[in-house]
Design a protein around this motif. Structure first.
Motif, mmCIF file in Angstrom:
data_model
loop_
_atom_site.group_PDB
_atom_site.id
_atom_site.type_symbol
_atom_site.label_atom_id
_atom_site.label_comp_id
_atom_site.label_asym_id
_atom_site.label_seq_id
_atom_site.Cartn_x
_atom_site.Cartn_y
_atom_site.Cartn_z
ATOM 1 N N GLY A 2 0.843 -1.171 0.008
ATOM 2 C CA GLY A 2 0.040 0.069 -0.035
ATOM 3 C C GLY A 2 0.947 1.202 -0.016
ATOM 4 O O GLY A 2 1.678 1.225 0.466
ATOM 5 N N PHE A 3 0.454 2.175 -0.739
ATOM 6 C CA PHE A 3 1.014 3.650 -0.741
ATOM 7 C C PHE A 3 0.230 4.613 -0.672
ATOM 8 O O PHE A 3 -0.504 4.767 -1.493
ATOM 9 C CB PHE A 3 1.848 3.594 -2.033
ATOM 10 N N ASP A 4 0.495 5.402 0.312
ATOM 11 C CA ASP A 4 -0.008 6.468 0.607
ATOM 12 C C ASP A 4 0.522 7.753 0.282
ATOM 13 O O ASP A 4 1.583 8.261 0.864
ATOM 14 C CB ASP A 4 -0.496 6.683 2.281
ATOM 15 N N PRO A 5 0.239 8.712 -0.898
ATOM 16 C CA PRO A 5 0.737 9.731 -1.271
ATOM 17 C C PRO A 5 0.680 10.899 -0.369
ATOM 18 O O PRO A 5 -0.312 10.972 0.417
ATOM 19 C CB PRO A 5 0.230 9.975 -2.746
ATOM 20 N N ALA A 6 1.749 11.839 -0.247
ATOM 21 C CA ALA A 6 1.664 12.765 0.665
ATOM 22 C C ALA A 6 0.577 13.890 0.260
ATOM 23 O O ALA A 6 0.461 14.146 -0.971
ATOM 24 C CB ALA A 6 3.099 13.509 0.718
ATOM 25 N N GLY A 7 -0.248 14.491 1.041
ATOM 26 C CA GLY A 7 -1.100 15.272 0.756
ATOM 27 C C GLY A 7 -1.600 15.811 2.170
ATOM 28 O O GLY A 7 -1.873 15.014 3.097
ATOM 29 N N SER A 8 -1.978 17.127 2.161
ATOM 30 C CA SER A 8 -2.428 17.930 3.469
ATOM 31 C C SER A 8 -3.911 18.426 3.160
ATOM 32 O O SER A 8 -4.128 18.789 2.254
ATOM 33 C CB SER A 8 -1.525 18.963 3.752
ATOM 34 N N ASP A 9 -4.710 18.425 4.267
ATOM 35 C CA ASP A 9 -6.058 18.885 4.144
ATOM 36 C C ASP A 9 -5.520 20.535 4.279
ATOM 37 O O ASP A 9 -4.643 20.972 4.673
ATOM 38 C CB ASP A 9 -6.839 18.488 5.561
ATOM 39 N N ARG A 10 -6.687 21.072 3.953
ATOM 40 C CA ARG A 10 -6.638 22.542 3.945
ATOM 41 C C ARG A 10 -6.493 23.030 5.480
ATOM 42 O O ARG A 10 -6.921 22.479 6.260
ATOM 43 C CB ARG A 10 -7.935 23.054 3.414
ATOM 44 N N LYS A 11 -5.624 24.163 5.511
ATOM 45 C CA LYS A 11 -5.558 24.876 6.780
ATOM 46 C C LYS A 11 -4.523 24.175 7.789
ATOM 47 O O LYS A 11 -4.593 24.319 8.885
ATOM 48 C CB LYS A 11 -6.774 25.254 7.581
ATOM 49 N N LYS A 12 -3.961 23.120 7.214
ATOM 50 C CA LYS A 12 -3.033 22.323 8.010
ATOM 51 C C LYS A 12 -1.389 22.424 7.212
ATOM 52 O O LYS A 12 -1.226 22.789 5.957
ATOM 53 C CB LYS A 12 -3.303 20.886 7.968
ATOM 54 N N SER A 13 -0.515 22.345 8.018
ATOM 55 C CA SER A 13 0.771 22.282 7.549
ATOM 56 C C SER A 13 1.175 21.314 6.717
ATOM 57 O O SER A 13 0.889 20.333 6.553
ATOM 58 C CB SER A 13 1.840 22.148 8.849
ATOM 59 N N GLU A 14 1.898 21.617 5.735
ATOM 60 C CA GLU A 14 2.554 20.763 4.504
ATOM 61 C C GLU A 14 3.327 19.801 5.442
ATOM 62 O O GLU A 14 3.503 18.588 4.647
ATOM 63 C CB GLU A 14 3.166 21.353 3.387
ATOM 64 N N ARG A 15 3.667 19.974 6.539
ATOM 65 C CA ARG A 15 4.416 18.819 7.352
ATOM 66 C C ARG A 15 3.780 17.835 8.030
ATOM 67 O O ARG A 15 4.261 17.178 8.597
ATOM 68 C CB ARG A 15 5.586 19.504 8.238
ATOM 69 N N THR A 16 2.372 17.944 7.760
ATOM 70 C CA THR A 16 1.715 16.966 8.741
ATOM 71 C C THR A 16 1.651 15.542 7.673
ATOM 72 O O THR A 16 1.157 14.697 8.418
ATOM 73 C CB THR A 16 0.173 17.567 8.789
ATOM 74 N N SER A 17 1.841 15.706 6.592
ATOM 75 C CA SER A 17 1.492 14.576 5.385
ATOM 76 C C SER A 17 2.811 14.030 5.031
ATOM 77 O O SER A 17 3.452 14.802 4.434
ATOM 78 C CB SER A 17 0.396 14.696 4.674
ATOM 79 N N ARG A 18 3.071 12.770 5.195
ATOM 80 C CA ARG A 18 4.100 12.251 4.464
ATOM 81 C C ARG A 18 3.788 11.291 3.377
ATOM 82 O O ARG A 18 2.460 10.857 3.369
ATOM 83 C CB ARG A 18 5.141 11.549 5.415
ATOM 84 N N TYR A 19 4.747 10.938 2.546
ATOM 85 C CA TYR A 19 4.355 9.713 1.727
ATOM 86 C C TYR A 19 4.832 8.520 2.508
ATOM 87 O O TYR A 19 5.791 8.599 3.534
ATOM 88 C CB TYR A 19 5.397 9.762 0.390
ATOM 89 N N ALA A 20 4.171 7.462 2.388
ATOM 90 C CA ALA A 20 4.204 6.184 3.056
ATOM 91 C C ALA A 20 3.917 4.980 2.271
ATOM 92 O O ALA A 20 3.028 5.043 1.453
ATOM 93 C CB ALA A 20 3.178 6.397 4.452
ATOM 94 N N ALA A 21 4.734 4.081 2.530
ATOM 95 C CA ALA A 21 4.697 2.572 2.027
ATOM 96 C C ALA A 21 4.536 1.564 2.978
ATOM 97 O O ALA A 21 5.397 1.538 4.053
ATOM 98 C CB ALA A 21 5.897 2.397 0.995
#
Length: 184
Positions: A2-21
């Motif tokens: 499984g691979f989860d691409p990085a992406g942030s919800d609006r109004k959240k810092s870009e550093r809250t979401s990482r790419y993950a495998a």
């Protein structure tokens, strides 16, 4: 995988979401084994390399890469498809388009596994998985957990040795009683 691409919800810092495998497997007793897990603030090109390197490491034991394909992730998915052609390495790319509440999805997947003691984590990736699991759902990081849910999609239970032997006996019995004329 499984691979989860990085992406942030609006109004959240870009550093809250990482790419993950996450690479996981299931045994005949329906236990889940997390074999590998990686996460980071990667460039899309580096994330692409992670996908293909994990595929090489675990092939032929993994048969597909489940990749989230919604909204902005569609472009990343298209880039991975292009990379498959360029590298001439077809990784069984499988788009996952389901949405919904990420916390609910994660809870519904992991809670029964933990309660029934059916989740096993490779010691080499214990820290990265437990970092998120310990603080769930209160933490901001859920990328590895989400990739683990994606990894489980379509993973079948392998047959036990007893089931394989039973099927072989049934086939032998059918051959023994098959009509010589019709074959049935």
């Amino acid at each position: 995988m499984g691979f989860d691409p990085a992406g942030s919800d609006r109004k959240k810092s870009e550093r809250t979401s990482r790419y993950a495998a996450v690479v996981s497997a299931k045994d005949p007793k329906e236990r889940i084994f997390i074999l590998d897990a990686r996460a980071g603030y990667w460039t899309p090109s580096f994330a692409e390399d992670v996908i293909f390197n994990l595929w090489k490491k675990f092939y032929p034991h993994i048969t597909r890469v489940n990749l989230e394909r919604m909204g902005g992730f569609t472009v990343f998915y298209d880039n991975i498809q292009r990379a498959e052609r360029d590298r001439q390495q077809f990784i069984g790319l499988n788009p996952i388009t389901g949405g919904g509440d990420k916390d609910v999805k994660i809870r519904n997947y992991y809670q029964p596994l933990l309660e029934q003691e059916r989740l096993y984590i490779n010691a080499a990736v214990w820290d990265i998985v437990m970092e998120e699991l310990k603080i769930f759902p209160g933490g901001t990081r859920k990328d590895v957990l989400d990739a683990g849910v994606l990894a489980s999609d379509g993973v079948g239970v392998p047959m036990s040795r007893e089931d394989k032997e039973r099927i072989q006996r049934q086939k032998a019995r059918r051959r023994r009683y098959a009509s010589r004329v019709t074959g049935a």
